[in-house]
Design an enzyme around this catalytic site. Sequence first.
Site, PDB file in Angstrom:
ATOM      1  N   CYS A   4       0.834  -1.201   0.000  1.00 40.16           N
ATOM      2  CA  CYS A   4       0.000   0.000   0.000  1.00 40.16           C
ATOM      3  C   CYS A   4       0.872   1.255   0.000  1.00 40.16           C
ATOM      4  O   CYS A   4       0.564   2.244  -0.678  1.00 40.16           O
ATOM      5  CB  CYS A   4      -0.941  -0.001   1.201  1.00 40.16           C
ATOM      6  SG  CYS A   4      -0.127  -0.245   2.797  1.00 40.16           S
ATOM      7  N   GLY A  59      10.123  -1.816   3.518  1.00 41.91           N
ATOM      8  CA  GLY A  59      10.848  -1.895   2.248  1.00 41.91           C
ATOM      9  C   GLY A  59      10.151  -1.130   1.146  1.00 41.91           C
ATOM     10  O   GLY A  59      10.545  -1.200  -0.019  1.00 41.91           O
TER      11      GLY A  59
END
Length: 337
Positions: free
Chosen positions: A151, A211
Amino acid sequence: MVVKVGINGFGRIGRIVFRNAVEHPEVEIVAVNDPFIETHYAAYMLKYDSTHGRFKGDVKFSDNGLDVDGKHVRFYQERDPANIPWAETGADYVIESTGVFTTTEKASAHLKGGAKKVIISAPSADAPMFVMGVNNETYKSDIKVLSNASCTTNCLAPLAKVVNDNFGLVEGLMTTVHSYTATQKTVDGPSSKDWRGGRAAAQNIIPSSTGAAKAVGKVIPSLNGKLTGMSMRVPTSNVSVVDLTCRTDKSVTYDQIKEAMKKASANELKGIMSYSEDALVSSDLNGDTHSCIFDATAGIALNDHFIKLVAWYDNEWGYSRRVIDLIAYIAGVDAGK
């Protein structure tokens, strides 16, 4: 063309993806698999949601599935993805949303049950990642397993793309101020790999790794190695915000940045990015379908090369809408359209 889709994992994202699919004319959910949920409970979980409210349609259950707005959805309870008979429901595309089978090898198990393509609703260590509005046009039909990234990457990548395309992005640091999620604790508990992550979600601001920024380099290769970031998990149940602080190659004013974002949101990134000059707070974006809502009045510039940009995203609803959009897009490519 209506694409028939199956969902593996009826957790947070699985259910919100289902709700979004109901609103999408090109996608029909025909099957769901979750070994830990029975049909009557699945119907309840789909019907009621503390964050997004009651399901707007009609939901009933039977022994072998759900009936949603008069359409039957087959429900399976297989633990091994290879044993899910997707073919008998006609599900050509499968959304892998358990958070467990996130590598190409593990997600490929769905192909044994008759699925033609698998879309992982999470970042993947080795499956190619696609972000709508950023690199979806690089998709080729021979790809069997792909990832919709995270997201946060779906919010950050369009933002970084506009900066890079217009002014050149030399380097940047991102912080996502992120609502708590299901992996966190309601009260302090053991978390051996991430001690801070074991602290109570509703009582703390919790620094965490992500990440998402580095992943932008995978969907925009020219930015590989130029972005990294971190997360601050905060005591809100939904909606998050990206803070991107970056250095530009070209000299630029903040007004020029705003104009570039406004133009992109009305053109090539329409439906993906939106532009706002309103005094927004997080709850204003609950249920927003955009990946990235640029907050024009929240950003600042230190000088003509160093800027801070702020963009909101509904980390559940907006992301789930992109999963559905990605399926509709790749199905069109696969059909030769």
